[in-house]
Motif scaffolding. Structure first.
Motif, mmCIF file in Angstrom:
data_model
loop_
_atom_site.group_PDB
_atom_site.id
_atom_site.type_symbol
_atom_site.label_atom_id
_atom_site.label_comp_id
_atom_site.label_asym_id
_atom_site.label_seq_id
_atom_site.Cartn_x
_atom_site.Cartn_y
_atom_site.Cartn_z
ATOM 1 N N SER A 9 0.833 -1.197 0.000
ATOM 2 C CA SER A 9 0.000 0.000 0.000
ATOM 3 C C SER A 9 0.877 1.260 0.000
ATOM 4 O O SER A 9 1.935 1.293 0.638
ATOM 5 C CB SER A 9 -0.872 -0.019 1.246
ATOM 6 N N LEU A 10 0.373 2.301 -0.694
ATOM 7 C CA LEU A 10 1.117 3.570 -0.750
ATOM 8 C C LEU A 10 0.568 4.595 0.247
ATOM 9 O O LEU A 10 0.907 5.776 0.181
ATOM 10 C CB LEU A 10 1.049 4.153 -2.173
ATOM 11 N N ASN A 55 0.235 9.965 2.810
ATOM 12 C CA ASN A 55 0.195 10.706 4.082
ATOM 13 C C ASN A 55 1.281 11.773 4.125
ATOM 14 O O ASN A 55 1.065 12.889 4.588
ATOM 15 C CB ASN A 55 0.397 9.750 5.262
ATOM 16 N N ILE A 56 2.467 11.434 3.616
ATOM 17 C CA ILE A 56 3.566 12.408 3.606
ATOM 18 C C ILE A 56 3.241 13.543 2.630
ATOM 19 O O ILE A 56 3.338 14.718 2.962
ATOM 20 C CB ILE A 56 4.913 11.715 3.250
ATOM 21 N N LEU A 57 2.813 13.181 1.417
ATOM 22 C CA LEU A 57 2.551 14.204 0.399
ATOM 23 C C LEU A 57 1.386 15.117 0.795
ATOM 24 O O LEU A 57 1.377 16.295 0.482
ATOM 25 C CB LEU A 57 2.260 13.537 -0.958
ATOM 26 N N GLN A 58 0.427 14.552 1.524
ATOM 27 C CA GLN A 58 -0.746 15.357 1.933
ATOM 28 C C GLN A 58 -0.571 15.956 3.326
ATOM 29 O O GLN A 58 -1.527 16.469 3.914
ATOM 30 C CB GLN A 58 -2.003 14.480 1.901
ATOM 31 N N LYS A 59 0.643 15.845 3.866
ATOM 32 C CA LYS A 59 0.971 16.421 5.189
ATOM 33 C C LYS A 59 0.093 15.859 6.299
ATOM 34 O O LYS A 59 -0.316 16.578 7.204
ATOM 35 C CB LYS A 59 0.868 17.951 5.161
ATOM 36 N N ARG A 76 5.421 5.171 -11.554
ATOM 37 C CA ARG A 76 5.546 3.990 -10.698
ATOM 38 C C ARG A 76 6.998 3.673 -10.362
ATOM 39 O O ARG A 76 7.333 3.365 -9.224
ATOM 40 C CB ARG A 76 4.903 2.777 -11.373
ATOM 41 N N SER A 77 7.846 3.728 -11.373
ATOM 42 C CA SER A 77 9.240 3.317 -11.145
ATOM 43 C C SER A 77 10.101 3.832 -12.290
ATOM 44 O O SER A 77 9.627 4.523 -13.191
ATOM 45 C CB SER A 77 9.332 1.793 -11.079
ATOM 46 N N LEU A 78 11.361 3.401 -12.248
ATOM 47 C CA LEU A 78 12.334 3.688 -13.302
ATOM 48 C C LEU A 78 11.765 3.410 -14.687
ATOM 49 O O LEU A 78 12.014 4.144 -15.640
ATOM 50 C CB LEU A 78 13.508 2.738 -13.031
ATOM 51 N N ARG A 79 10.988 2.340 -14.816
ATOM 52 C CA ARG A 79 10.434 1.924 -16.102
ATOM 53 C C ARG A 79 9.534 2.983 -16.735
ATOM 54 O O ARG A 79 9.366 3.007 -17.945
ATOM 55 C CB ARG A 79 9.598 0.654 -15.928
ATOM 56 N N TYR A 134 7.747 0.099 -3.179
ATOM 57 C CA TYR A 134 6.602 1.021 -3.236
ATOM 58 C C TYR A 134 6.621 1.723 -4.590
ATOM 59 O O TYR A 134 7.578 2.430 -4.914
ATOM 60 C CB TYR A 134 6.705 2.046 -2.087
ATOM 61 N N TYR A 135 5.544 1.529 -5.359
ATOM 62 C CA TYR A 135 5.527 2.016 -6.733
ATOM 63 C C TYR A 135 4.985 3.438 -6.846
ATOM 64 O O TYR A 135 3.968 3.688 -7.490
ATOM 65 C CB TYR A 135 4.749 1.026 -7.617
ATOM 66 N N HIS A 136 5.665 4.352 -6.199
ATOM 67 C CA HIS A 136 5.461 5.792 -6.383
ATOM 68 C C HIS A 136 6.886 6.331 -6.396
ATOM 69 O O HIS A 136 7.627 6.120 -5.422
ATOM 70 C CB HIS A 136 4.656 6.393 -5.228
ATOM 71 N N LEU A 137 7.261 7.057 -7.451
ATOM 72 C CA LEU A 137 8.680 7.359 -7.632
ATOM 73 C C LEU A 137 9.314 8.052 -6.423
ATOM 74 O O LEU A 137 8.781 9.043 -5.915
ATOM 75 C CB LEU A 137 8.906 8.215 -8.880
#
Ligand code: M7G
Length: 330
Positions: free
Chosen positions: A165-166, A171-175, A221-224, A266-269
């Motif tokens: 789960s991301l 939570n970090i990005l939305q403070k 998602r990633s490097l790809r 975690y697939y969020h860059l």
């Protein structure tokens, strides 16, 4: 001698904190905010160990699986590195028991005051099967992922929501979490990111510095997924990340290892910043791709990571490994 101690300013997991009281388990009075860092009753006193997932004598770490208030939980206990500025206090306030003496050599057991014996503790609760597996010692196997394998095996696997789960990232990005730990933010929706300490780092010494930059842009998602279109974002992370770490921790870019994982968990860059010389978990050639190399590769070929074959290890219980096996690719 260089002072490797971090002058502290301030010091969540993807967990249900109501059930497991994650935040209150931290015992660092400098942290402040939201009950984090508050000394409290030991929320882990009711933890019942079911099995040891891994133990590493060199890194002084043990990972346990067990139950906490009827929930599955993973607890990581780690002895922390020494900090130079506390050494005088350690000697002054301790007792010393002689083990052996021989000529000019002697060994002792030094019992320092509890304050200098903190154990970094990470709790994941409720822990899913994936967490239990992630922390379990397992054999690894190298996988070769062609462009076609990515499209037919890996991408469907990522899109199937079977990955971690991301929630903690959002939570970090939305403070909503770790707000007081943010070291730097560039709020630009295209090229911006949040830089903050990785939860593996206790922020007390730069020797094992570990920060992560999480991009504001969704759906990378990633490097790809990276193409030349993302170069301004990547260059921005590298430059501003290095600059911030120099200003904040007096660590120049020549002392930093800046990289992405493939595969990530975690697939969020996000980009890892670790101190050169610190053998950070996952910094080996089989998983880490230097951000400077990524930038150069995309400058010479805008579709580099879309087309190339990637190599990475997967562990025996990884679901993605089963998918590669089912497809006859292993
Ligand atoms: P990754 O390459 O996706 O996976 O990196 P890895 O864990 O297999 O290396 C994710 C990074 O985020 C890791 O370095 C984790 O230690 C870190 N991390 C994970 N969680 C759940 C948190 C969190 O809640 N807060 C912070 N600050 N870092 C985290």
């Amino acid at each position: 001698m260089a002072d490797t101690t971090v002058k502290r300013e301030r010091g969540s997991e993807e967990t249900n904190e109501l059930h497991c009281e994650v935040k209150k388990t931290k015992v660092d009075d400098n942290n402040g905010g939201d009950g984090v860092g508050a000394k409290s009753q030991n929320a882990l006193s009711g933890f019942k160990t079911s099995n040891v997932l891994s133990v590493n004598a060199r890194e002084k770490r043990i990972v346990l699986h067990g139950k906490l208030a009827d929930e599955d939980a993973v607890v990581i206990l780690e002895k922390t590195p020494f900090t130079e500025d506390t050494m005088d206090q350690v000697f002054k306030g301790s007792t010393l028991k002689l083990d052996m003496k021989n000529y000019i050599y002697s060994t002792y057991q030094l019992q320092a005051s509890p304050h200098y014996n903190e154990i970094k503790t990470t709790l994941v609760c409720p822990a899913t099967e994936k967490h239990i597996s992630k922390y379990k010692h397992q054999e690894s196997f190298f996988v070769e992922e062609t462009k076609k394998d990515y499209e037919t095996i890996t991408l469907p696997f990522i899109e199937d929501q079977t990955t971690f789960s991301l929630e903690w990232v959002y939570n970090i990005l939305q403070k909503k979490a770790e707000v007081e730990r943010i070291v730097y933010e560039d709020p630009d929706p295209d090229t911006g990111f949040i830089l903050l300490p990785d939860f593996k780092w206790n922020q007390k010494q730069v020797d094992d510095l570990y920060l992560i930059a999480i991009v504001h842009r969704m759906n990378i998602r990633s490097l790809r997924d990276l193409t030349a279109e993302h170069l301004p974002l990547l260059v921005n992370i590298l430059q501003k990340g290095q600059m911030t770490i120099l200003e904040r921790y007096s660590l120049p870019s020549s002392k930093l290892r800046v990289y992405l994982h493939y595969q990530p968990s975690y697939y969020h860059l996000h980009v890892h910043f670790t101190k050169l010389g610190y053998d950070a978990p996952g910094c080996g050639v089989e998983r880490a791709h230097l951000l400077s190399d990524v930038i150069q590769n995309l400058q010479s070929d805008p579709q580099y990571y879309k087309n190339r074959t990637m190599y990475f290890p997967l562990r025996e219980e990884d679901k993605l490994l089963s998918k590669f096996k089912e497809a006859g690719r292993l």
